[in-house]
Design an enzyme around this catalytic site. Structure first.
Site, PDB file in Angstrom:
ATOM      1  N   ARG A   1       0.808  -1.224   0.000  1.00 12.26           N
ATOM      2  CA  ARG A   1       0.000   0.000   0.000  1.00 12.26           C
ATOM      3  C   ARG A   1       0.846   1.282   0.000  1.00 12.26           C
ATOM      4  O   ARG A   1       0.325   2.373  -0.199  1.00 12.26           O
ATOM      5  CB  ARG A   1      -0.960  -0.001   1.209  1.00 12.26           C
ATOM      6  CG  ARG A   1      -2.166  -0.913   0.990  1.00 12.26           C
ATOM      7  CD  ARG A   1      -2.982  -1.081   2.248  1.00 12.26           C
ATOM      8  NE  ARG A   1      -2.348  -2.020   3.193  1.00 12.26           N
ATOM      9  CZ  ARG A   1      -2.749  -2.196   4.459  1.00 12.26           C
ATOM     10  NH1 ARG A   1      -3.747  -1.483   4.935  1.00 12.26           N
ATOM     11  NH2 ARG A   1      -2.136  -3.068   5.233  1.00 12.26           N
TER      12      ARG A   1
ATOM     13  N   LYS B   1      31.068  29.263   2.682  1.00 18.71           N
ATOM     14  CA  LYS B   1      31.379  27.832   2.568  1.00 18.71           C
ATOM     15  C   LYS B   1      32.804  27.571   3.018  1.00 18.71           C
ATOM     16  O   LYS B   1      33.720  28.292   2.604  1.00 18.71           O
ATOM     17  CB  LYS B   1      31.216  27.377   1.123  1.00 18.71           C
ATOM     18  CG  LYS B   1      31.350  25.876   0.958  1.00 18.71           C
ATOM     19  CD  LYS B   1      32.030  25.469  -0.332  1.00 18.71           C
ATOM     20  CE  LYS B   1      33.521  25.754  -0.280  1.00 18.71           C
ATOM     21  NZ  LYS B   1      34.258  25.288  -1.457  1.00 18.71           N
TER      22      LYS B   1
HETATM   23  C1  UD1 Z   1      -0.548  -7.259  11.530  1.00 19.65           C
HETATM   24  C2  UD1 Z   1      -1.347  -8.260  12.379  1.00 19.65           C
HETATM   25  C3  UD1 Z   1      -2.609  -7.560  12.879  1.00 19.65           C
HETATM   26  C4  UD1 Z   1      -2.234  -6.321  13.661  1.00 19.65           C
HETATM   27  C5  UD1 Z   1      -1.343  -5.404  12.839  1.00 19.65           C
HETATM   28  C6  UD1 Z   1      -0.804  -4.293  13.702  1.00 19.65           C
HETATM   29  C7  UD1 Z   1      -0.916 -10.479  11.452  1.00 19.65           C
HETATM   30  C8  UD1 Z   1      -1.458 -11.584  10.627  1.00 19.65           C
HETATM   31  N1  UD1 Z   1      -1.706  -9.403  11.573  1.00 19.65           N
HETATM   32  O1  UD1 Z   1      -1.360  -6.956  10.400  1.00 19.65           O
HETATM   33  O2  UD1 Z   1      -3.349  -8.456  13.709  1.00 19.65           O
HETATM   34  O3  UD1 Z   1      -3.416  -5.637  14.060  1.00 19.65           O
HETATM   35  O4  UD1 Z   1      -0.206  -6.112  12.299  1.00 19.65           O
HETATM   36  O5  UD1 Z   1      -0.055  -3.377  12.982  1.00 19.65           O
HETATM   37  O6  UD1 Z   1       0.155 -10.599  11.985  1.00 19.65           O
HETATM   38  N2  UD1 Z   1       5.935  -9.104   7.488  1.00 19.65           N
HETATM   39  C9  UD1 Z   1       6.973  -9.988   7.240  1.00 19.65           C
HETATM   40  N3  UD1 Z   1       6.734 -11.066   6.437  1.00 19.65           N
HETATM   41  C10 UD1 Z   1       5.536 -11.313   5.878  1.00 19.65           C
HETATM   42  C11 UD1 Z   1       4.474 -10.418   6.136  1.00 19.65           C
HETATM   43  C12 UD1 Z   1       4.709  -9.333   6.954  1.00 19.65           C
HETATM   44  O7  UD1 Z   1       8.079  -9.801   7.721  1.00 19.65           O
HETATM   45  O8  UD1 Z   1       5.409 -12.315   5.166  1.00 19.65           O
HETATM   46  C13 UD1 Z   1       6.203  -7.950   8.344  1.00 19.65           C
HETATM   47  C14 UD1 Z   1       5.922  -6.644   7.634  1.00 19.65           C
HETATM   48  O9  UD1 Z   1       7.093  -6.173   6.991  1.00 19.65           O
HETATM   49  C15 UD1 Z   1       5.491  -5.740   8.758  1.00 19.65           C
HETATM   50  C16 UD1 Z   1       4.880  -6.680   9.776  1.00 19.65           C
HETATM   51  O10 UD1 Z   1       5.342  -7.971   9.446  1.00 19.65           O
HETATM   52  O11 UD1 Z   1       6.593  -5.075   9.346  1.00 19.65           O
HETATM   53  C17 UD1 Z   1       3.352  -6.646   9.728  1.00 19.65           C
HETATM   54  O12 UD1 Z   1       2.906  -7.043   8.445  1.00 19.65           O
HETATM   55  P1  UD1 Z   1       1.641  -6.386   7.759  1.00 19.65           P
HETATM   56  O13 UD1 Z   1       1.416  -7.056   6.466  1.00 19.65           O
HETATM   57  O14 UD1 Z   1       1.761  -4.920   7.757  1.00 19.65           O
HETATM   58  O15 UD1 Z   1       0.492  -6.864   8.779  1.00 19.65           O
HETATM   59  P2  UD1 Z   1      -0.866  -6.152   9.080  1.00 19.65           P
HETATM   60  O16 UD1 Z   1      -1.827  -6.463   7.996  1.00 19.65           O
HETATM   61  O17 UD1 Z   1      -0.656  -4.733   9.411  1.00 19.65           O
END
Ligand code: UD1
Ligand code: CA
Length: 463
Positions: A15, A355
């Site tokens: 996003r 400078k």
């Molecule tokens: C996640 C939580 C959600 C919470 C929210 C809070 C899960 C399934 N959901 O959702 O419950 O309310 O954070 O901000 O955990 N990342 C990885 N590898 C992946 C996917 C993600 O390292 O395969 C990392 C992303 O870089 C990020 C973090 O995990 O830093 C969270 O991932 P994101 O996809 O933003 O999760 P949310 O949908 O925000």
């Protein structure tokens, strides 16, 4: 108790619609992941593991420079937060507690993270939660009639009724490491997004008879995630408000706390006043009684006591600070570039660029001038429109102007050149040879007047 910290930073950040990895986008001048690492640092964990994936080379290169003790685990491909923690399992010890942080939740404080680790007590699953007015996008905390946590349901998987729940998971949890390791290995992808959800381990804890506890985040700002440019901008504003509030608590007078940006560290003495729309970057110190006018940009600088920086001034150090001595006057519309050091009571006026130059106490350059690669003595007066020609196309050369010299208006000092102490340089001179101390040096065509000279007149057209 042994503590391990796992920071998840492998996600694509779809996003954000950017080629830059999400966790390298900056907040207050610092990449998101650096904020998280700074908070983690205070907990003095035995292991700090960063999960990288999308843009891993860039993220690892940056973090390596910041903190060489961080260990990287790559997650390829990225199949969800549960899958991310699965990759860390071989790197985790067999005992102690693991704290999980999200790389995109940057303003978590170390106190809040520490409190969560305490709440886990080495034996339960502890979740950091918060009630949000708009919980959209977050995982919802499911509780039973007695208020015990039963699980987390992700927004996309939640029913209309579940989406009405305001209590959300912040992305931060602490769990006994041994249990966490086997729990994440048991996750599956049976959900709307086809991902391994780390949040599914909550229901697993309930099934395993592990106690699930929660602590509530002290402020929304600490736990807001960055998923889009709009959320990044919103969090930037909140971060700036926090910094403005801290400065005012310390006695700094901000004309309007909503119109200040600090992208780095700003330290201030007493009775410092800052007008609207100023931007501070890197490391800036404003000593007692310094006043900064509206619309100034100041990066890497030390401004000593009683100095006034007038509006629209641009000061740019480059890691090394630009130094401005006490009771100096700078601007409006002045530009101080890297290597500038001004002594006490120096005046730098409008449209003056300095400078890599040192100006000693009481030196003045008040209008439309350039001083580059120069050493300027005490009480020197440097006239309007004068410049140092410091660059011959291949090399930079120095100009030395000794104490009490006066350089008239519109002069060119062709470096390398020295203007001796107390010398006066006549206006409009181009000085290519050293000018002796105490004498007037003029290097311009002599003024001549021709008596009887008449202007040419147009010849009349012939009839
Ligand atoms: C996640 C939580 C959600 C919470 C929210 C809070 C899960 C399934 N959901 O959702 O419950 O309310 O954070 O901000 O955990 N990342 C990885 N590898 C992946 C996917 C993600 O390292 O395969 C990392 C992303 O870089 C990020 C973090 O995990 O830093 C969270 O991932 P994101 O996809 O933003 O999760 P949310 O949908 O925000
Ligand atoms: Ca997120």
């Amino acid at each position: 108790m042994k503590l391990a910290i796992v920071i998840m930073a492998a996600g694509k950040g779809t996003r954000m619609k950017s080629v830059r990895p999400k966790v390298l986008h900056t907040l207050g001048g610092l990449p998101l992941v650096a904020h998280v690492l700074n908070a983690a640092d205070a907990l003095q964990a035995q292991h700090t593991i960063l999960i990288t994936g999308h843009g891993a080379d860039d993220v690892e290169a940056f973090v390596q420079g910041l903190n060489p003790r961080v260990r990287f685990v790559r997650q390829m491909p990225q199949l969800g937060t549960g899958h991310a923690v699965q990759q860390a399992v071989p790197a985790l010890p067999d005992e102690g507690v693991t704290l999980i942080l999200n790389g995109d939740v940057p303003l978590i404080s170390s106190a809040t993270a520490e409190a969560l680790v305490q709440a886990c007590q080495g034996q339960s699953l502890a979740l950091l939660t918060i009630e949000l007015a708009d919980a959209s996008g977050y995982g919802r905390i499911m509780r039973d009639a007695e208020g015990h946590i039963r699980g987390i349901v992700e927004h996309k998987d939640a029913s209309a009724e579940q989406r009405r729940i305001r209590e959300v998971y912040t992305g931060v949890m602490a769990a006994p490491t041994a249990w966490l390791k086997q729990a994440v290995m048991g996750l599956n992808q049976q959900n709307v997004q086809g991902e391994y959800y780390l949040t599914d381990i909550v229901a697993q804890a309930v099934a395993d008879g592990l106690m699930v506890v929660s602590t509530s985040a002290p402020s929304e700002t600490e736990v807001l995630g960055v998923n889009s440019p709009a959320q990044l901008a919103e969090l930037e504003r909140r971060h700036q408000q926090q910094q403005a509030a801290a400065l005012m608590d310390a006695g700094v007078r901000l004309r309007d706390p909503a119109r200040l940006d600090v992208r780095g560290r700003l330290s201030c003495g007493t009775d410092v006043e800052i007008d609207v729309n100023c931007i501070f970057e890197g490391s800036v110190h404003l000593a007692d009684g310094v006043r900064v006018g509206a619309h100034c940009f100041i990066r890497d600088a030390v401004i000593e006591a009683g100095t006034v920086i007038h509006p629209y001034t641009h000061i740019e150090g480059d890691g090394r600070p630009v130094k401005v001595g006490p009771h100096a006057l700078v601007g409006p519309f002045a530009r101080l570039r890297p290597g500038t050091e001004l002594g006490a009571e120096v005046h730098i006026g409008n449209f003056v660029e300095v400078k890599n130059s040192q100006l000693a106490d009481g030196a003045k350059a008040n209008h439309l001038a350039y001083l580059g690669d120069s050493t300027v003595g005490r009480r020197v007066n440097y006239g309007a429109g004068s410049i140092t020609a410091n660059y011959d196309g291949a090399h930079k050369h120095r100009t030395v102007i000794e104490d009490d010299a006066h350089v008239g208006s519109n002069c060119v000092l062709v470096a390398p050149v020295t203007v001796g102490a107390g010398a006066t340089i006549g206006a409009g001179s181009t000085i290519g040879k050293d000018a002796p101390a105490g004498q007037l040096t003029v290097a311009r065509a002599k003024q001549v007047s021709l008596p009887g000279w008449t202007r040419p007149v147009k010849s009349k057209p012939q009839k």
